[in-house]
Design a protein around this motif. Structure first.
Motif, short mmCIF file in Angstrom:
data_model
loop_
_atom_site.label_atom_id
_atom_site.label_comp_id
_atom_site.label_asym_id
_atom_site.label_seq_id
_atom_site.Cartn_x
_atom_site.Cartn_y
_atom_site.Cartn_z
N GLY A 1 0.81 -1.21 0.00
CA GLY A 1 0.00 0.00 0.00
C GLY A 1 0.84 1.26 0.00
N HIS B 1 -6.31 6.37 -5.99
CA HIS B 1 -6.81 5.48 -4.94
C HIS B 1 -8.17 4.94 -5.35
N SER C 1 -10.26 1.35 -7.59
CA SER C 1 -10.21 0.11 -8.37
C SER C 1 -10.31 0.46 -9.84
N SER D 1 -12.64 5.90 1.79
CA SER D 1 -12.68 4.57 2.38
C SER D 1 -14.12 4.22 2.74
N SER E 1 -14.23 -1.22 -4.21
CA SER E 1 -13.94 -2.63 -4.49
C SER E 1 -15.21 -3.44 -4.69
N ASP F 1 -6.57 -2.92 -7.76
CA ASP F 1 -7.42 -2.62 -6.61
C ASP F 1 -6.59 -1.89 -5.57
N ASP F 2 -7.09 -0.77 -5.10
CA ASP F 2 -6.46 0.07 -4.07
C ASP F 2 -5.53 1.12 -4.67
N LYS G 1 -9.91 -6.51 -2.11
CA LYS G 1 -10.21 -6.52 -0.67
C LYS G 1 -11.70 -6.22 -0.53
N TYR H 1 -3.52 8.72 -4.47
CA TYR H 1 -3.15 7.92 -3.30
C TYR H 1 -2.04 8.61 -2.51
#
Length: 310
Positions: free
Chosen positions: A103, A119, A121, A136, A141, A157-158, A180, A254
């Motif tokens: 990450g 940040h 998918s 978040s 996801s 993803d992420d 995730k 991100y």
């Protein structure tokens, strides 16, 4: 705490990674001799952290240098887009260390290599990449998983790595074949979490391998969908226009707080300015009162087929 000293070669983000730590999420590579893009190794960073950091500081960020301290887990150092050093603390588990390696550490590596990390998918749909971004818990996801159920493929993803071609076409590079997902989403999709590995410190979130629906091809980023939770009862989608498009790209970069102390604000703005006219951006407001991933994916696909033909 990890005791291994063996070195394994992996591939992710189109980079070769020589690692002293097992990274089972990534593809393994076999080379007899090579110069890795990234090297991950164990070291003792205690003295360096004491020298660099102020009391109660979590991050030290400079040009081509990021260092951070996660209490009870490890001190991490990322330099020059090539090196990650991990100094484990106490009885940190493999899963805990790996969570930060894949990450925050990879986000810093990508920035140092002038790769824009978004940040969210990224999903491959009809030969193009579409990013799903949001805070978040916004459902990034889960929405991506709903699209996978329809036969589309995961790109990332992420952390979504974006680079520009010489013609300023933004391209998404594949990361690694894992999602995730929260237990609630797993239940809604009729999946069984018994054989899935829990994400450390989050017993209700699991690592979901998607090897059979993962693309290894870089694809042009054509649209970005921002998910926002709302107290309303209906889904709503609206285009993101004008300067709000820049704000959206910055907000969903991100670890965007790395940019200024790393001296990367100008690079980030120039990159976003170059790619912004190649993209369509939309905001999807979704109600929190019910499971909406299947509705969102249908809405997203409808918007792609009707309006996004870049």
């Amino acid at each position: 705490m990890m005791e291994t000293t063996k070195k394994i070669i992996y591939k992710a983000f189109r980079l070769t990674i020589l690692s002293e730590y097992d990274l089972p999420e990534l593809f393994k590579e076999t080379y007899s001799y090579f110069d890795p893009d990234i090297e991950i190794k164990k070291g003792n960073l205690t003295a360096q952290w004491a020298e660099q950091a102020k009391p109660n500081q979590t991050f030290v960020i400079k040009e081509n240098f990021v260092m951070f301290h996660m209490p009870g887990i490890a001190i991490f150092s990322i330099t020059n887009g090539r090196s990650i050093v991990v100094s484990p603390l106490d009885q940190a588990s493999d899963d805990q260390i790996r969570l930060y390696l894949l990450g925050t550490c990879m986000g810093a590596i990508l920035m140092q290599r002038k790769v824009l990390p978004l940040h969210g998918s990224a999903i491959a749909i009809d030969g193009k990449a579409y990013a799903i971004v949001g805070d978040s818990g916004a459902g990034k996801s889960t929405t991506a998983s709903a699209l996978l159920k329809l036969g589309y493929e995961l790109i990332s993803d992420d952390v979504i790595p974006v680079t520009l071609t010489p013609d300023n076409v933004p391209m998404v590079t594949p990361a690694y074949p894992q999602q995730k997902l929260w237990q609630e989403s797993i239940n809604e999709f009729g999946m069984d979490s018994k054989n899935l590995r829990p994400i450390v410190d989050r017993e209700t979130k699991f690592a979901v391998p998607v090897l059979s629906q993962f693309t290894t091809e870089s694809l042009p980023l054509t649209g970005i969908f921002e998910l926002v939770k709302t107290e309303g009862e209906e889904l709503d989608i609206q285009p993101i226009k004008n300067l709000e498009r820049f704000h959206t790209l910055f907000y969903h970069t991100y670890r965007n707080f790395f940019l200024k102390p790393s001296g990367l604000m100008e690079w980030h703005f120039t990159t976003c300015a170059a790619m912004i006219n190649k993209l369509e951006l939309f905001q999807i407001q979704r109600p929190t009162s019910r499971f909406t991933a299947n509705e969102i994916s249908a809405l997203l696909l409808s918007k792609i087929k009707k309006e996004i033909r870049i």
